[in-house]
Design a protein around this motif. Structure first.
Motif, PDB file in Angstrom:
ATOM      1  N   LEU A 203       0.798  -1.226   0.000  1.00 17.13           N
ATOM      2  CA  LEU A 203       0.000   0.000   0.000  1.00 17.13           C
ATOM      3  C   LEU A 203       0.830   1.275   0.000  1.00 17.13           C
ATOM      4  N   SER A 204       2.140   1.168   0.165  1.00 15.23           N
ATOM      5  CA  SER A 204       2.966   2.353   0.411  1.00 15.23           C
ATOM      6  C   SER A 204       2.842   3.388  -0.694  1.00 15.23           C
ATOM      7  N   HIS A 205       2.731   2.940  -1.955  1.00 13.36           N
ATOM      8  CA  HIS A 205       2.640   3.897  -3.068  1.00 13.36           C
ATOM      9  C   HIS A 205       1.274   4.586  -3.103  1.00 13.36           C
ATOM     10  N   LEU A 206       0.289   4.027  -2.384  1.00 10.35           N
ATOM     11  CA  LEU A 206      -1.028   4.644  -2.297  1.00 10.35           C
ATOM     12  C   LEU A 206      -1.145   5.546  -1.071  1.00 10.35           C
ATOM     13  N   ILE A 207      -0.433   5.182  -0.005  1.00 11.61           N
ATOM     14  CA  ILE A 207      -0.465   5.969   1.228  1.00 11.61           C
ATOM     15  C   ILE A 207       0.404   7.213   1.098  1.00 11.61           C
ATOM     16  N   LYS A 208       1.589   7.017   0.573  1.00  9.76           N
ATOM     17  CA  LYS A 208       2.516   8.127   0.351  1.00  9.76           C
ATOM     18  C   LYS A 208       2.672   8.317  -1.159  1.00  9.76           C
ATOM     19  N   VAL A 209       1.944   9.282  -1.699  1.00  7.61           N
ATOM     20  CA  VAL A 209       1.970   9.518  -3.145  1.00  7.61           C
ATOM     21  C   VAL A 209       3.085  10.502  -3.482  1.00  7.61           C
ATOM     22  N   LYS A 210       3.270  10.749  -4.777  1.00  4.60           N
ATOM     23  CA  LYS A 210       4.405  11.561  -5.238  1.00  4.60           C
ATOM     24  C   LYS A 210       4.417  12.960  -4.629  1.00  4.60           C
ATOM     25  N   ARG A 211       3.245  13.550  -4.462  1.00  2.00           N
ATOM     26  CA  ARG A 211       3.221  14.911  -3.918  1.00  2.00           C
ATOM     27  C   ARG A 211       3.661  14.934  -2.449  1.00  2.00           C
ATOM     28  N   ASP A 212       3.390  13.835  -1.708  1.00  2.00           N
ATOM     29  CA  ASP A 212       3.862  13.743  -0.327  1.00  2.00           C
ATOM     30  C   ASP A 212       5.384  13.695  -0.290  1.00  2.00           C
ATOM     31  N   THR A 213       5.943  12.836  -1.143  1.00  2.00           N
ATOM     32  CA  THR A 213       7.400  12.712  -1.193  1.00  2.00           C
ATOM     33  C   THR A 213       8.045  14.027  -1.599  1.00  2.00           C
ATOM     34  N   ALA A 214       7.449  14.718  -2.583  1.00  2.00           N
ATOM     35  CA  ALA A 214       7.996  16.005  -3.025  1.00  2.00           C
ATOM     36  C   ALA A 214       7.972  17.023  -1.885  1.00  2.00           C
ATOM     37  N   LEU A 215       6.858  17.095  -1.140  1.00  2.00           N
ATOM     38  CA  LEU A 215       6.743  18.044  -0.034  1.00  2.00           C
ATOM     39  C   LEU A 215       7.784  17.757   1.040  1.00  2.00           C
ATOM     40  N   GLU A 216       7.921  16.482   1.399  1.00  2.00           N
ATOM     41  CA  GLU A 216       8.870  16.104   2.446  1.00  2.00           C
ATOM     42  C   GLU A 216      10.306  16.386   2.014  1.00  2.00           C
ATOM     43  N   CYS A 217      10.617  16.060   0.766  1.00  2.00           N
ATOM     44  CA  CYS A 217      11.979  16.261   0.279  1.00  2.00           C
ATOM     45  C   CYS A 217      12.282  17.735   0.043  1.00  2.00           C
ATOM     46  N   ASN A 218      11.284  18.526  -0.264  1.00  2.00           N
ATOM     47  CA  ASN A 218      11.495  19.973  -0.380  1.00  2.00           C
ATOM     48  C   ASN A 218      11.987  20.544   0.948  1.00  2.00           C
ATOM     49  N   PHE A 219      11.337  20.136   2.028  1.00  2.00           N
ATOM     50  CA  PHE A 219      11.717  20.636   3.351  1.00  2.00           C
ATOM     51  C   PHE A 219      13.088  20.106   3.755  1.00  2.00           C
ATOM     52  N   LEU A 220      13.307  18.810   3.511  1.00  2.00           N
ATOM     53  CA  LEU A 220      14.593  18.212   3.834  1.00  2.00           C
ATOM     54  C   LEU A 220      15.713  18.881   3.046  1.00  2.00           C
ATOM     55  N   GLU A 221      15.489  19.101   1.767  1.00  2.00           N
ATOM     56  CA  GLU A 221      16.503  19.758   0.940  1.00  2.00           C
ATOM     57  C   GLU A 221      16.789  21.169   1.439  1.00  2.00           C
ATOM     58  N   GLN A 222      15.747  21.878   1.806  1.00  2.00           N
ATOM     59  CA  GLN A 222      15.923  23.241   2.318  1.00  2.00           C
ATOM     60  C   GLN A 222      16.828  23.247   3.545  1.00  2.00           C
ATOM     61  N   LEU A 223      16.587  22.305   4.463  1.00  2.00           N
ATOM     62  CA  LEU A 223      17.418  22.223   5.665  1.00  2.00           C
ATOM     63  C   LEU A 223      18.851  21.844   5.328  1.00  2.00           C
ATOM     64  N   MET A 224      19.021  20.859   4.439  1.00  2.00           N
ATOM     65  CA  MET A 224      20.364  20.399   4.106  1.00  2.00           C
ATOM     66  C   MET A 224      21.169  21.497   3.415  1.00  2.00           C
ATOM     67  N   VAL A 225      20.534  22.257   2.542  1.00  2.00           N
ATOM     68  CA  VAL A 225      21.226  23.368   1.883  1.00  2.00           C
ATOM     69  C   VAL A 225      21.596  24.437   2.905  1.00  2.00           C
ATOM     70  N   GLU A 226      20.653  24.709   3.822  1.00  2.00           N
ATOM     71  CA  GLU A 226      20.914  25.720   4.857  1.00  2.00           C
ATOM     72  C   GLU A 226      22.107  25.326   5.722  1.00  2.00           C
TER      73      GLU A 226
ATOM     74  N   GLY B  20       5.542  21.602  13.061  1.00  2.00           N
ATOM     75  CA  GLY B  20       4.235  20.975  13.023  1.00  2.00           C
ATOM     76  C   GLY B  20       3.875  20.367  11.688  1.00  2.00           C
ATOM     77  N   SER B  21       4.716  20.586  10.672  1.00  2.00           N
ATOM     78  CA  SER B  21       4.457  20.022   9.351  1.00  2.00           C
ATOM     79  C   SER B  21       5.699  20.189   8.493  1.00  2.00           C
ATOM     80  N   TYR B  22       5.642  19.610   7.299  1.00  2.00           N
ATOM     81  CA  TYR B  22       6.745  19.753   6.346  1.00  2.00           C
ATOM     82  C   TYR B  22       6.720  21.111   5.645  1.00  2.00           C
ATOM     83  N   LEU B  23       5.806  21.985   6.040  1.00  2.00           N
ATOM     84  CA  LEU B  23       5.832  23.362   5.566  1.00  2.00           C
ATOM     85  C   LEU B  23       6.637  24.247   6.505  1.00  2.00           C
TER      86      LEU B  23
END
Length: 247
Positions: A15-38, A225-228
């Motif tokens: 079910l993982s590809h249905l629970i965590k869809v592409k937009r979820d991964t993009a949102l999470e990785c956007n935040f992670l990338e922002q922190l790593m670059v910082e 409180g969120s990946y935002l």
């Protein structure tokens, strides 16, 4: 009881590809990338990685990514996906997050989607020590997890989800004596067949969790409180904790 072995093999992976869809991964990785670059970071360890959605995406963005998971099937899927990446290919290996040993260190460790607290008190603490040991000096851990402050305000004894032709139903109790969330899960698959599983997850308070992290070598904490990137508040859907390793 190693409940997670069957649960993640037979429930999460299908079910993982249905629970965590592409937009979820993009949102999470956007935040992670922002922190790593910082922080000026270039390498990360994704653990447990499952079939590699975060490590694969971060590798595509140019980061040196490694994933580790105890689920051999998930790791094989991750390796197959990694073969499609021609440049900066991520690495994956089977491993136990309580006993991780590497011949290198990483700038960043990410532990996503409520993947902490499955084990005994000692083993939970050991997994945090392993995360700390895997980090370079002043590296950081990004831990997405429930704490008492997120779980109890919204606690319900039953819940169900439908993902395409799958239905997942959970009956849960919170054991105040052990501070563990205990679940009885029923998965109804595409053929209408039912499978049942149990889970038991230690839910720490924010104070308990940061105390454990301090014993594992972390010195500074910033909860979101969120990946935002919103500040963490009581009753949020999740806690995303940035924990920075000290000297």
């Amino acid at each position: 009881m190693n409940w997670w072995s069957d649960y993640f093999s037979e429930v999460w992976e299908p079910l993982s590809h249905l629970i965590k869809v592409k937009r979820d991964t993009a949102l999470e990785c956007n935040f992670l990338e922002q922190l790593m670059v910082e922080f000026g970071h270039s390498s990360l360890l994704d653990m447990p990685s499952g079939s590699g959605r975060i490590a694969l995406e971060m590798a595509k963005r140019g980061f040196d990514a490694t994933g580790i998971d105890q689920n051999e099937t998930a790791i094989e899927k991750a390796k197959l996906s990694a073969q499609k990446i021609k440049k900066n290919r991520p690495q994956f290996q089977v491993g136990d997050m309580r006993k991780m040993h590497f011949n290198r260190t990483f700038d960043t460790v990410i532990c996503a989607y409520n993947s902490f607290g499955y084990f005994s008190e000692k083993d939970n603490a050991d997994s945090l020590v392993c995360m700390g040991n895997a980090l370079s000096e002043k590296g950081f851990l990004l831990l997405e997890n429930h704490v008492l402050e997120t779980l109890l305000p919204v606690f319900t004894p039953k819940e169900y989800w439908q993902y395409e032709d799958y239905i997942l139903f959970e009956e849960r109790v919170f054991d105040f004596q052990t501070s563990r969330l205990k679940g009885n899960w029923t998965l109804v698959d595409k053929k209408g067949e039912r499978k049942q599983f149990q889970s038991s997850v230690r839910i720490y308070s924010y104070l308990e969790l940061t105390r454990l992290l301090k014993t594992a070598g972390f010195v500074h904490f910033e909860p979101y409180g969120s990946y935002l990137g919103e500040p963490f508040e009581f009753g949020d859907d999740l806690m995303l904790l940035l924990a920075i390793k000290g000297k």
